[in-house]
Design an enzyme around this catalytic site. Structure first.
Site, PDB file in Angstrom:
ATOM      1  N   GLN A 106       0.863  -1.174   0.000  1.00  7.48           N
ATOM      2  CA  GLN A 106       0.000   0.000   0.000  1.00  7.48           C
ATOM      3  C   GLN A 106       0.905   1.231   0.000  1.00  7.48           C
ATOM      4  O   GLN A 106       1.702   1.428   0.921  1.00  7.48           O
ATOM      5  CB  GLN A 106      -0.910   0.040   1.223  1.00  7.48           C
ATOM      6  N   HIS A 149      -3.138   4.433  -1.540  1.00  4.78           N
ATOM      7  CA  HIS A 149      -3.983   4.754  -0.382  1.00  4.78           C
ATOM      8  C   HIS A 149      -4.614   6.123  -0.585  1.00  4.78           C
ATOM      9  O   HIS A 149      -3.962   7.157  -0.451  1.00  4.78           O
ATOM     10  CB  HIS A 149      -3.130   4.745   0.878  1.00  4.78           C
ATOM     11  N   ALA A 151      -7.630   6.978   1.123  1.00  2.96           N
ATOM     12  CA  ALA A 151      -8.739   6.925   2.078  1.00  2.96           C
ATOM     13  C   ALA A 151      -8.392   7.623   3.396  1.00  2.96           C
ATOM     14  O   ALA A 151      -7.287   8.116   3.591  1.00  2.96           O
ATOM     15  CB  ALA A 151      -9.107   5.463   2.350  1.00  2.96           C
ATOM     16  N   HIS A 152      -9.386   7.691   4.284  1.00  8.35           N
ATOM     17  CA  HIS A 152      -9.239   7.936   5.724  1.00  8.35           C
ATOM     18  C   HIS A 152      -8.699   9.302   6.118  1.00  8.35           C
ATOM     19  O   HIS A 152      -8.251   9.496   7.236  1.00  8.35           O
ATOM     20  CB  HIS A 152      -8.350   6.852   6.366  1.00  8.35           C
ATOM     21  N   TYR A 154      -6.087  10.872   4.685  1.00 11.29           N
ATOM     22  CA  TYR A 154      -4.679  11.084   4.351  1.00 11.29           C
ATOM     23  C   TYR A 154      -4.587  11.935   3.075  1.00 11.29           C
ATOM     24  O   TYR A 154      -5.584  12.423   2.573  1.00 11.29           O
ATOM     25  CB  TYR A 154      -3.965   9.742   4.248  1.00 11.29           C
TER      26      TYR A 154
END
Length: 346
Positions: A106, A149, A151-152, A154
């Site tokens: 990732q 990545h 998402a979330h 970041y």
């Protein structure tokens, strides 16, 4: 021994382009911070190898950071650049492959401390190029694909979200314009790895600062959002939710992965408290562990074609043999997750 009838769908082969998997079980990416100065060692190789030799079809590594000054403020998070880190990851890849598994890193940038408005066009171009270099390095050392990545909350997600991106240039604007940064990263990575190397993109509606956030407020918005990313070069979408069983939009039982597959036509990975009775934020807020939970509903959704792959997180931290126990019908032997496991690498 054959898989228990209730779990057989999890143990059917899967193929998307050049990615061929023995089953539908994915190890979800989970930050571990056991790589001093960003370099994964033998303990990291053994950690992933245990999951592969116990029947996990695809391992997505913990987040690995690109080369950029703000990519991480945590010294033990692994890098996906530099000779020492890449040599370490090559040994991880070798160990997983020897155990019969597949593994992708990732690729991650943890993000701006506040909003993304202060990044110049030149710095954005530098970050895009760094993602591409890491993607190329991952292919060169033998990984089976990459996951970006997004998402979330970041960095990539900070560009997606209206609350953290109020730019007025080409990287800001409405929800589609705010995908420009991600699109440039995906295209650069695709160029770096060629047309056949699998690219997974992880996204979420929720943020660590706002669990109720929505990038796409309707299926129509989600469809347009996904099309931009898909057209840029995404092969699979990893749809992060806190609880996989929760519907994404009113009027349908489909979760985020289900809607993503329906709207994009791409294979999807679902994730979110699989095999456990509470979501991971209970651990951070209350220091709670999680008990084993039956997966019959999950398997039924998989059989119905709602999603293609299932990512397992804390259940695989708690029990490296989770997949083989489920496969062999030994669910009474499954181990619970406790927060203490975060301090070890087993």
């Amino acid at each position: 021994m054959e898989a228990a009838k209730s779990a057989q769908a999890l143990f059917t082969p899967f193929q998307a382009g050049s990615l061929e998997l023995a089953n539908r079980i994915v190890m979800a990416p989970m930050t571990r911070q056991f790589s001093p100065e960003g370099v994964p060692g033998e303990n990291v190789a053994l950690y992933y190898k245990r999951r592969a030799e116990n029947g996990v079809g695809l391992i997505v590594t913990e987040g690995t950071v690109i080369e950029h000054a703000d990519a991480s403020n945590q010294g033990n998070v692994p890098h996906i650049y530099g000779e020492a880190a890449l040599k370490g990851w090559a040994q991880v890849v070798k160990a997983v492959h020897e155990a019969g598994g597949k593994i992708i890193p990732q690729i991650w940038h943890m993000g701006a401390k506040g909003q993304v408005n202060d990044y110049s066009a030149a710095e954005i171009a530098e970050i895009v190029a760094s993602f591409a270099r890491s993607a190329a390095a991952a292919k060169e050392i033998g990984f089976d694909g990459i996951e970006i990545h997004g998402a979330h909350g970041y960095l990539i997600d900070q560009f997606f979200w209206e609350k953290t991106n109020t730019r007025t240039d080409q990287y800001g604007g409405d929800y589609l314009a705010r995908t420009t940064f991600a699109v440039e990263i995906i295209k650069a990575c695709r160029h770096a790895v060629g047309p056949d190397f699998p690219i997974v993109f992880r996204f979420s509606q929720w943020k660590s600062s706002d669990y109720n956030a929505k990038l796409a407020k309707t299926p129509e918005e989600l469809e347009q959002f996904l099309k931009r990313l898909s057209d840029a070069g995404v092969d699979l979408f990893h749809c992060s939710t806190r609880r996989f069983w929760e519907p994404e939009f009113e009027g349908s039982d489909l979760n985020l992965a289900g809607w993503t597959k329906k709207l994009s036509g791409k294979p999807v990975i679902t994730v979110g408290s699989v095999g456990l009775d509470s979501d991971f934020m209970s651990m951070f807020k209350e220091g709670k562990g999680s008990s084993v939970q039956a997966i019959d509903g999950l398997v039924q959704r998989l059989e119905n074609g709602e999603f293609d792959l299932v990512a397992i997180g804390r259940a695989l931290l708690g029990d490296p043999a989770w997949a083989s126990k489920v496969r062999d019908g030994r669910t009474d032997e499954l181990l619970p997750f406790t927060p203490e496991l975060l301090g070890t690498l087993t």
